[in-house]
Design an enzyme around this catalytic site. Structure first.
Site, PDB file in Angstrom:
ATOM      1  N   CYS A 182      -9.388  10.978 -25.070  1.00 44.61           N
ATOM      2  CA  CYS A 182      -8.405  11.559 -25.984  1.00 44.61           C
ATOM      3  C   CYS A 182      -9.069  12.149 -27.217  1.00 44.61           C
ATOM      4  O   CYS A 182     -10.058  11.625 -27.711  1.00 44.61           O
ATOM      5  CB  CYS A 182      -7.413  10.472 -26.407  1.00 44.61           C
ATOM      6  SG  CYS A 182      -6.373   9.913 -25.055  1.00 44.61           S
TER       7      CYS A 182
ATOM      8  N   VAL B 151      -9.413   3.159 -37.711  1.00 42.99           N
ATOM      9  CA  VAL B 151     -10.316   3.087 -36.548  1.00 42.99           C
ATOM     10  C   VAL B 151     -10.731   4.478 -36.071  1.00 42.99           C
ATOM     11  O   VAL B 151     -11.911   4.732 -35.819  1.00 42.99           O
ATOM     12  CB  VAL B 151      -9.679   2.273 -35.396  1.00 42.99           C
ATOM     13  CG1 VAL B 151     -10.620   2.198 -34.202  1.00 42.99           C
ATOM     14  CG2 VAL B 151      -9.325   0.869 -35.877  1.00 42.99           C
TER      15      VAL B 151
ATOM     16  N   ARG C  76     -13.844   8.355 -20.590  1.00 48.21           N
ATOM     17  CA  ARG C  76     -15.009   7.978 -21.400  1.00 48.21           C
ATOM     18  C   ARG C  76     -15.785   6.829 -20.758  1.00 48.21           C
ATOM     19  O   ARG C  76     -16.848   6.446 -21.209  1.00 48.21           O
ATOM     20  CB  ARG C  76     -14.570   7.532 -22.804  1.00 48.21           C
ATOM     21  CG  ARG C  76     -13.915   8.628 -23.605  1.00 48.21           C
ATOM     22  CD  ARG C  76     -13.763   8.233 -25.043  1.00 48.21           C
ATOM     23  NE  ARG C  76     -15.035   8.125 -25.738  1.00 48.21           N
ATOM     24  CZ  ARG C  76     -15.796   9.138 -26.087  1.00 48.21           C
ATOM     25  NH1 ARG C  76     -15.421  10.365 -25.801  1.00 48.21           N
ATOM     26  NH2 ARG C  76     -16.929   8.958 -26.722  1.00 48.21           N
TER      27      ARG C  76
ATOM     28  N   ASP D   1      -4.160   1.464 -31.131  1.00 42.97           N
ATOM     29  CA  ASP D   1      -3.315   1.969 -30.034  1.00 42.97           C
ATOM     30  C   ASP D   1      -1.857   1.527 -30.160  1.00 42.97           C
ATOM     31  O   ASP D   1      -1.005   1.988 -29.416  1.00 42.97           O
ATOM     32  CB  ASP D   1      -3.870   1.497 -28.678  1.00 42.97           C
ATOM     33  CG  ASP D   1      -5.262   2.020 -28.453  1.00 42.97           C
ATOM     34  OD1 ASP D   1      -5.411   3.063 -27.827  1.00 42.97           O
ATOM     35  OD2 ASP D   1      -6.219   1.385 -28.941  1.00 42.97           O
TER      36      ASP D   1
ATOM     37  N   LYS E 260      -5.738  -1.808 -18.597  1.00 38.43           N
ATOM     38  CA  LYS E 260      -6.604  -0.668 -18.252  1.00 38.43           C
ATOM     39  C   LYS E 260      -7.970  -0.789 -18.911  1.00 38.43           C
ATOM     40  O   LYS E 260      -9.001  -0.519 -18.287  1.00 38.43           O
ATOM     41  CB  LYS E 260      -5.918   0.627 -18.705  1.00 38.43           C
ATOM     42  CG  LYS E 260      -6.843   1.811 -18.867  1.00 38.43           C
ATOM     43  CD  LYS E 260      -6.118   3.045 -19.364  1.00 38.43           C
ATOM     44  CE  LYS E 260      -6.185   3.304 -20.853  1.00 38.43           C
ATOM     45  NZ  LYS E 260      -7.437   3.796 -21.399  1.00 38.43           N
ATOM     46  N   ASN E 261      -7.985  -1.223 -20.176  1.00 36.98           N
ATOM     47  CA  ASN E 261      -9.251  -1.225 -20.915  1.00 36.98           C
ATOM     48  C   ASN E 261     -10.133  -2.444 -20.608  1.00 36.98           C
ATOM     49  O   ASN E 261     -11.217  -2.578 -21.166  1.00 36.98           O
ATOM     50  CB  ASN E 261      -8.990  -1.080 -22.419  1.00 36.98           C
ATOM     51  CG  ASN E 261      -8.510   0.338 -22.743  1.00 36.98           C
ATOM     52  OD1 ASN E 261      -8.590   1.221 -21.891  1.00 36.98           O
ATOM     53  ND2 ASN E 261      -8.007   0.539 -23.950  1.00 36.98           N
TER      54      ASN E 261
HETATM   55  C1  EPZ Z   1     -11.739   1.667 -26.830  1.00 38.07           C
HETATM   56  O1  EPZ Z   1     -12.332   2.928 -27.108  1.00 38.07           O
HETATM   57  C2  EPZ Z   1     -10.456   1.972 -26.085  1.00 38.07           C
HETATM   58  N1  EPZ Z   1     -10.776   2.730 -24.892  1.00 38.07           N
HETATM   59  C3  EPZ Z   1      -9.508   2.745 -26.976  1.00 38.07           C
HETATM   60  O2  EPZ Z   1      -8.295   2.955 -26.288  1.00 38.07           O
HETATM   61  C4  EPZ Z   1      -9.231   1.940 -28.231  1.00 38.07           C
HETATM   62  O3  EPZ Z   1      -8.441   2.701 -29.106  1.00 38.07           O
HETATM   63  C5  EPZ Z   1     -10.559   1.592 -28.923  1.00 38.07           C
HETATM   64  O4  EPZ Z   1     -11.450   0.921 -28.008  1.00 38.07           O
HETATM   65  C6  EPZ Z   1     -10.351   0.679 -30.124  1.00 38.07           C
HETATM   66  O5  EPZ Z   1      -9.721  -0.521 -29.734  1.00 38.07           O
HETATM   67  C7  EPZ Z   1     -11.206   2.106 -23.807  1.00 38.07           C
HETATM   68  O6  EPZ Z   1     -11.373   0.888 -23.774  1.00 38.07           O
HETATM   69  C8  EPZ Z   1     -11.462   2.965 -22.621  1.00 38.07           C
HETATM   70  P1  EPZ Z   1     -14.715   2.180 -30.155  1.00 38.07           P
HETATM   71  P2  EPZ Z   1     -13.852   3.017 -27.564  1.00 38.07           P
HETATM   72  O7  EPZ Z   1     -16.085   2.393 -29.644  1.00 38.07           O
HETATM   73  O8  EPZ Z   1     -14.595   1.907 -26.959  1.00 38.07           O
HETATM   74  C9  EPZ Z   1     -16.752   4.790 -33.626  1.00 38.07           C
HETATM   75  C10 EPZ Z   1      -6.745   4.206 -25.081  1.00 38.07           C
HETATM   76  O9  EPZ Z   1      -5.848   5.026 -25.344  1.00 38.07           O
HETATM   77  N2  EPZ Z   1     -17.970   4.860 -32.796  1.00 38.07           N
HETATM   78  O10 EPZ Z   1     -14.290   0.814 -30.515  1.00 38.07           O
HETATM   79  O11 EPZ Z   1     -14.305   4.412 -27.294  1.00 38.07           O
HETATM   80  C11 EPZ Z   1     -15.611   5.621 -33.002  1.00 38.07           C
HETATM   81  O12 EPZ Z   1     -15.744   6.988 -33.275  1.00 38.07           O
HETATM   82  C12 EPZ Z   1      -8.038   4.293 -25.806  1.00 38.07           C
HETATM   83  O13 EPZ Z   1      -6.610   3.327 -24.207  1.00 38.07           O
HETATM   84  C13 EPZ Z   1     -19.099   5.482 -33.299  1.00 38.07           C
HETATM   85  O14 EPZ Z   1     -19.106   5.994 -34.437  1.00 38.07           O
HETATM   86  O15 EPZ Z   1     -13.663   2.795 -29.123  1.00 38.07           O
HETATM   87  C14 EPZ Z   1     -14.404   4.971 -33.636  1.00 38.07           C
HETATM   88  O16 EPZ Z   1     -14.218   5.510 -34.939  1.00 38.07           O
HETATM   89  C15 EPZ Z   1      -8.037   5.359 -26.863  1.00 38.07           C
HETATM   90  N3  EPZ Z   1     -20.225   5.556 -32.508  1.00 38.07           N
HETATM   91  C16 EPZ Z   1     -14.809   3.502 -33.763  1.00 38.07           C
HETATM   92  O17 EPZ Z   1     -16.248   3.475 -33.647  1.00 38.07           O
HETATM   93  C17 EPZ Z   1     -20.267   5.014 -31.259  1.00 38.07           C
HETATM   94  O18 EPZ Z   1     -21.315   5.107 -30.592  1.00 38.07           O
HETATM   95  C18 EPZ Z   1     -14.229   2.591 -32.700  1.00 38.07           C
HETATM   96  O19 EPZ Z   1     -14.502   3.135 -31.408  1.00 38.07           O
HETATM   97  C19 EPZ Z   1     -19.109   4.367 -30.760  1.00 38.07           C
HETATM   98  C20 EPZ Z   1     -17.970   4.301 -31.553  1.00 38.07           C
END
Ligand code: EPZ
Length: 442
Positions: free
Chosen positions: A121, A337, A97, A315, A24-25
């Site tokens: 989420c 994370v 998102r 995850d 999915k991702n």
């Molecule tokens: C992706 O989310 C996945 N979603 C998530 O899966 C997954 O848990 C995550 O990556 C980590 O592997 C999709 O791919 C749709 P991040 P993403 O940006 O890209 C912080 C699922 O259930 N951050 O890597 O949104 C953030 O708050 C989902 O399939 C900022 O601070 O995750 C987090 O603490 C849930 N500012 C950390 O970085 C930003 O601008 C990692 O988030 C962006 C992120």
């Protein structure tokens, strides 16, 4: 909605075989990439999950013609990409998102973009500051309004040097999807290098992009003036595969996950073995996969931290914790994370688990959330006999872990809000039936 409840008669091992399809991702991001091509793209093995429907709807609103053969093969024709109204976009974006990743492709195609309020989420604040900072450096002008973000690029998009404060998956994808057609070279430091990102790079390379992945999380992108469509079979869903693996462990069962790939799950497999699970890899280009099973005997407690790739995925954490409630001793889980990804443990405690959450970093390394009042570490005492309960699905992965707990528990549980699970788990009702679970809707 009565049909949004699953009645689960638990206490029996899950046994059998299921299949996971495209991740999915990755799939949802590869779909966004089709906007960048001048010719149609073809994507195989697309799972029927809600996030895919949302992205398909958004692409269609922007004029992409989408067709599918009903069996996971999709064609995206971007010949007539055009502007959609903010109202239409808001209706379609729903709880996803992914819309934030439309910024770069729409700016390249149309010169402007509207991005609605984001869903997803509730597992932390989930800011988009890295995305916006990167887009501004490329030359985008971002206007925040009550309904969403309006973006323009009055002087075009230009290659840039950007260092992420944290290796965010989404922000790395944002830079990739924007940098490939920006003028000049883009250098991204502290990039995320998850397998889904590497697969997105493969998609973009097939489209004609020039992207180099250097050591130490550095990605270099040479912008090109145009890209073509692609044909791609995505990596499979290692998040879903790990969820079913944990279901096998927690219920004392034996599940073969066709499509699961060892190379993407090495870190998970180490943990699975350490806790007392067993696996067999079936290498076959046609119907390969991994058999995950409980080999008998007691499960063992362990200490883990979630981390960016190649660490233990955030995850994977929630389904593993259900299995850890069955392990002898004290397990420690440090979630580094997302700051609020342990809320689902309350429901496990009402089912008989003994899980205490802490604000401290209970791992080897202090993380970004230490001393900031976030309950992001858990101590799990086991083994605990789980009993049935009425549960409300909180989020995608937490929700699946509730489902596993209901399947492991003695008695009849009611799991409310199960449609949320379809955001990321294809046909989970049918898969449960294939594994011999006694569960029915309503
Ligand atoms: C992706 O989310 C996945 N979603 C998530 O899966 C997954 O848990 C995550 O990556 C980590 O592997 C999709 O791919 C749709 P991040 P993403 O940006 O890209 C912080 C699922 O259930 N951050 O890597 O949104 C953030 O708050 C989902 O399939 C900022 O601070 O995750 C987090 O603490 C849930 N500012 C950390 O970085 C930003 O601008 C990692 O988030 C962006 C992120």
């Amino acid at each position: 909605m009565p049909n949004d409840v699953l009645t689960v008669h638990g206490g029996a091992p899950l046994r059998g075989e299921i299949k996971v399809r495209g991740a999915k991702n990755l799939v949802s991001k590869a779909m966004v990439a089709t906007l960048l091509g001048d010719t149609p793209s073809r994507l195989y093995d697309v799972p029927r999950v809600r996030d895919v429907e949302v992205v398909r709807g958004l692409l269609e609103l922007h004029g992409v013609r989408v067709s599918d053969d009903g069996n996971g093969a999709f064609v995206f024709d971007p010949a007539n990409v055009g502007t959609a109204t903010a109202d239409e976009i808001n209706v379609h974006a729903g709880s996803s998102r992914i819309p934030i990743l439309f910024c770069g492709p729409l700016l390249h195609r149309l010169g402007h973009a509207f991005i609605p309020e984001l869903g997803g989420c509730h597992i932390g604040d989930r800011p988009i500051d890295f995305h916006l900072a990167a887009l501004r450096q490329f030359g985008a002008v971002v206007d925040k309004t009550a309904g969403g973000l309006h973006l323009t690029a009055p002087s075009g998009l230009h290659g840039t040097k950007f260092e992420l404060p944290y290796p965010s998956v989404g922000a790395t994808e944002q830079v990739l999807l924007t940098g490939v057609r920006a003028e000049g070279v883009t250098e991204l430091r502290n990039a995320a290098v998850e397998p889904e990102i590497v697969d997105l790079i493969c998609v973009l390379q097939k489209m004609g992009a020039v992207i180099k992945v250097h050591t130490d999380r550095v990605i270099e992108i040479e912008g090109v003036p145009s890209l073509r469509g692609y044909s791609h079979r995505p990596i499979t869903d290692r998040l879903e595969a790990a969820s079913w693996a944990c279901a096998a462990l927690a219920t004392g069962g034996d599940i073969t996950v066709r499509g699961a790939r060892q190379v993407d799950m090495m870190t998970f497999l180490n943990v699975f073995t350490t806790v007392g699970g067993a696996f067999e890899v079936h290498d076959s280009p046609v119907d390969g996969g991994i058999r995950f099973f409980h080999p008998g005997g007691e499960l063992r407690a362990l200490a883990i931290e979630t981390d960016v790739h190649p660490g233990f995925m955030t995850d994977w954490q929630q389904p593993l914790v259900v299995a850890l409630t069955q392990a002898r001793g004290l397990s420690i889980v440090h979630e580094t994370v997302y700051e609020r990804r342990l809320g689902y443990t309350d429901a496990l405690n009402t089912m008989g688990a003994t899980i205490q959450v802490y604000r401290d970093c209970l791992g080897g390394t202090p993380c970004r959330f230490g001393r900031r009042n976030f309950q992001h570490s858990a101590v799990i005492a086991g083994p605990s006999k789980l009993h049935a309960a009425d549960l409300v699905i909180p989020d995608l992965r937490g929700g699946f872990s509730h489902l596993i707990a209901a399947l492991a528990a003695e008695g009849t549980s009611h799991v409310f809000g199960v449609s949320l699970i379809n955001r990321g788990y294809e046909d989970f009702d049918a898969k449960l039936a294939d594994l011999g679970a006694r569960a029915e809707r309503g």
